[in-house]
Design a protein around this motif. Sequence first.
Motif, PDB file in Angstrom:
ATOM      1  N   LEU A 208       0.824  -1.204   0.000  1.00 40.07           N
ATOM      2  CA  LEU A 208       0.000   0.000   0.000  1.00 40.07           C
ATOM      3  C   LEU A 208       0.861   1.258   0.000  1.00 40.07           C
ATOM      4  CD1 LEU A 208      -2.785  -0.960   2.585  1.00 40.07           C
ATOM      5  CD2 LEU A 208      -3.073  -0.697   0.126  1.00 40.07           C
ATOM      6  N   LEU A 209       1.953   1.230   0.734  1.00 39.47           N
ATOM      7  CA  LEU A 209       2.817   2.405   0.839  1.00 39.47           C
ATOM      8  C   LEU A 209       3.530   2.731  -0.467  1.00 39.47           C
ATOM      9  CD1 LEU A 209       4.385   1.799   4.362  1.00 39.47           C
ATOM     10  CD2 LEU A 209       2.718   3.563   3.736  1.00 39.47           C
ATOM     11  N   LYS A 210       3.507   1.811  -1.422  1.00 39.95           N
ATOM     12  CA  LYS A 210       4.134   2.064  -2.721  1.00 39.95           C
ATOM     13  C   LYS A 210       3.194   2.747  -3.705  1.00 39.95           C
ATOM     14  CE  LYS A 210       7.299  -1.871  -2.312  1.00 39.95           C
ATOM     15  NZ  LYS A 210       7.716  -3.190  -2.882  1.00 39.95           N
ATOM     16  N   VAL A 211       1.909   2.856  -3.344  1.00 39.43           N
ATOM     17  CA  VAL A 211       0.924   3.481  -4.242  1.00 39.43           C
ATOM     18  C   VAL A 211       0.969   4.992  -4.033  1.00 39.43           C
ATOM     19  CG1 VAL A 211      -1.498   3.601  -4.900  1.00 39.43           C
ATOM     20  CG2 VAL A 211      -0.523   1.434  -4.102  1.00 39.43           C
ATOM     21  N   PRO A 212       1.240   5.782  -5.084  1.00 36.93           N
ATOM     22  CA  PRO A 212       1.425   7.227  -4.910  1.00 36.93           C
ATOM     23  C   PRO A 212       0.256   7.945  -4.244  1.00 36.93           C
ATOM     24  CG  PRO A 212       2.262   6.563  -7.045  1.00 36.93           C
ATOM     25  CD  PRO A 212       1.607   5.355  -6.455  1.00 36.93           C
ATOM     26  N   VAL A 213      -0.984   7.598  -4.613  1.00 34.16           N
ATOM     27  CA  VAL A 213      -2.113   8.295  -4.016  1.00 34.16           C
ATOM     28  C   VAL A 213      -2.192   8.015  -2.517  1.00 34.16           C
ATOM     29  CG1 VAL A 213      -3.802   6.468  -4.514  1.00 34.16           C
ATOM     30  CG2 VAL A 213      -4.581   8.828  -4.238  1.00 34.16           C
ATOM     31  N   ILE A 214      -1.828   6.802  -2.102  1.00 31.33           N
ATOM     32  CA  ILE A 214      -1.805   6.462  -0.677  1.00 31.33           C
ATOM     33  C   ILE A 214      -0.704   7.249   0.021  1.00 31.33           C
ATOM     34  CG2 ILE A 214      -1.474   4.614   0.992  1.00 31.33           C
ATOM     35  CD1 ILE A 214      -4.105   4.455  -0.595  1.00 31.33           C
ATOM     36  N   ASN A 332      -9.260   3.997  -3.279  1.00 29.12           N
ATOM     37  CA  ASN A 332      -8.013   3.510  -3.854  1.00 29.12           C
ATOM     38  C   ASN A 332      -7.463   2.271  -3.158  1.00 29.12           C
ATOM     39  OD1 ASN A 332      -6.981   5.634  -6.007  1.00 29.12           O
ATOM     40  ND2 ASN A 332      -7.963   6.780  -4.362  1.00 29.12           N
ATOM     41  N   THR A 333      -8.313   1.573  -2.425  1.00 25.20           N
ATOM     42  CA  THR A 333      -7.932   0.308  -1.807  1.00 25.20           C
ATOM     43  C   THR A 333      -9.049  -0.705  -1.977  1.00 25.20           C
ATOM     44  OG1 THR A 333      -8.786   1.099   0.327  1.00 25.20           O
ATOM     45  CG2 THR A 333      -6.414   1.325  -0.046  1.00 25.20           C
ATOM     46  N   LYS A 390       1.273  17.569  -7.408  1.00 24.73           N
ATOM     47  CA  LYS A 390       1.554  16.133  -7.497  1.00 24.73           C
ATOM     48  C   LYS A 390       0.350  15.310  -7.937  1.00 24.73           C
ATOM     49  CE  LYS A 390       5.841  15.875  -5.860  1.00 24.73           C
ATOM     50  NZ  LYS A 390       6.954  15.205  -6.580  1.00 24.73           N
ATOM     51  N   ARG A 391      -0.740  15.992  -8.296  1.00 26.01           N
ATOM     52  CA  ARG A 391      -1.975  15.268  -8.636  1.00 26.01           C
ATOM     53  C   ARG A 391      -1.766  14.397  -9.858  1.00 26.01           C
ATOM     54  NH1 ARG A 391      -1.992  19.929 -11.266  1.00 26.01           N
ATOM     55  NH2 ARG A 391      -3.125  20.172 -13.233  1.00 26.01           N
ATOM     56  N   PRO A 392      -2.486  13.261  -9.958  1.00 26.82           N
ATOM     57  CA  PRO A 392      -2.388  12.407 -11.151  1.00 26.82           C
ATOM     58  C   PRO A 392      -2.981  13.111 -12.353  1.00 26.82           C
ATOM     59  CG  PRO A 392      -4.100  11.601  -9.673  1.00 26.82           C
ATOM     60  CD  PRO A 392      -3.378  12.683  -8.939  1.00 26.82           C
ATOM     61  N   LYS A 393      -2.327  13.007 -13.485  1.00 22.82           N
ATOM     62  CA  LYS A 393      -2.768  13.716 -14.695  1.00 22.82           C
ATOM     63  C   LYS A 393      -3.666  12.875 -15.590  1.00 22.82           C
ATOM     64  CE  LYS A 393      -0.086  17.257 -13.745  1.00 22.82           C
ATOM     65  NZ  LYS A 393       0.649  16.762 -12.593  1.00 22.82           N
ATOM     66  N   GLU A 412      -0.832   4.581 -11.431  1.00 22.67           N
ATOM     67  CA  GLU A 412      -0.084   5.553 -10.640  1.00 22.67           C
ATOM     68  C   GLU A 412       1.301   5.036 -10.304  1.00 22.67           C
ATOM     69  OE1 GLU A 412      -2.990   7.466  -7.559  1.00 22.67           O
ATOM     70  OE2 GLU A 412      -1.494   8.769  -8.419  1.00 22.67           O
ATOM     71  N   THR A 413       1.397   3.723 -10.054  1.00 25.63           N
ATOM     72  CA  THR A 413       2.700   3.158  -9.732  1.00 25.63           C
ATOM     73  C   THR A 413       3.644   3.291 -10.921  1.00 25.63           C
ATOM     74  OG1 THR A 413       1.644   1.596  -8.223  1.00 25.63           O
ATOM     75  CG2 THR A 413       3.889   1.081  -8.921  1.00 25.63           C
TER      76      THR A 413
END
Length: 416
Positions: A208-214, A332-333, A390-393, A412-413
């Motif tokens: 989970l900690l590797k997911v950017p939004v998390i 996101n989970t 830093k938002r996802p594009k 995202e990853t």
Amino acid sequence: MPYWKALVWFLTITSVFMSASYTMLVPFLPMYLIDELGVAQSDVNIWSGLIFSISFLISAIMAPIWGALSDKKSHKAMAVRAAACLAISYVWGGFVQTPWELFAMRSFQGFSAGLWPACLAIMTSTAPREKMGWCLGLMQDGSTAGGVFGPLIGGVLAEVFGMRASFYFAGAALGLIALGLIVFIKGGEQKKVVKTVEKKKSGGSMKLLKVPVIQRMLFAAAVVQLAVMLVQPVLPLYIAELQGSMDNIVMVSGIVFSVVGISGVFAAPMWGRLGTNIGYRWALYVALLGGGIFGVVQAIPGEITPFVIWRFVGGIFFAGIFPAINALFAENTLPSERGRIYGLSYAAQQIGSVAGPILGGLMATYWSNSIVVMAHGFVMILLVIMLYLKRPKNQDPGSGETINVESDSAEETKTA
């Protein structure tokens, strides 16, 4: 009535009792140390700091562990465990005779933490996705209401029955919560939504900690909590500066603390609906920006009345921050990861709770109380700027539609 709708009302009532039980005691701990445990006034600040911080430190360590066990075993079991252990800790607090015993009680309280993350995991695993924002907003509303009424209840109990009565009352309230969870919550609720394919896709906390939004939302949760706690040590002194005396400072400080909660009670459900309509990410941006701007503005007036007014307005925006963060965690989970993600979120907030008062005290020592008040607003403004950059594009940010968990996390990853 659908089960999820009855559940959100039950968990909202639980949030009221849970928050009120905490806030009816914490503001009075320094006085408890002096009046009941015989601590000298010259030593009370040191003991208060130790007793406050130890619970936050231990809960920051334990929350992810309890969250992982919640996903593996049962959200209900972890919620009942936390409520029962907290009930024991509060009753224990009413019997302590020395500051070291109170320190031990607070340590056990930190070890017991996890009730709020477990309740969030239960709710997000049960509510329809289109109603998730409203449900989380209502639960936040309950928590805010408890935070408003808790100090008032604690003050009345201490005045009429003595300060130890507040501990017993809080213990009884948590005991009722534990019984309610046993009776009302359906057992093994997450097993209904966790299929074999989800179990294969679900990973541990490190995944989970590797997911950017998390990562962004955990960072946001820690920074927001730091901003909140930054101003806590200096606010009573700053209020005394504004009114020009220490007269009735406890009562006045209680009112000033409460106005943010009062505005939040009315605003929290609105933020849930707004997040559903425009997207939780944009709702978070608006809430952070508004909270930050009015956090800065409230440090400008030199009188108590406009300061209170601006705090009330800022509370309207602040009420939208954590419901949006929690909704983004849920979107996101997988349902099988909710216990872990809310445990991680709780741990991040505890880190902010430890760092905030220390940083605020240092700033007040070298600069001034008004600088600290202003800084807590600037922190949120800087945070929203960072999150926006830093938002996802690759997503439509204003659709308000639920993000596909697997595809979004993978995408995202790749782009991180």
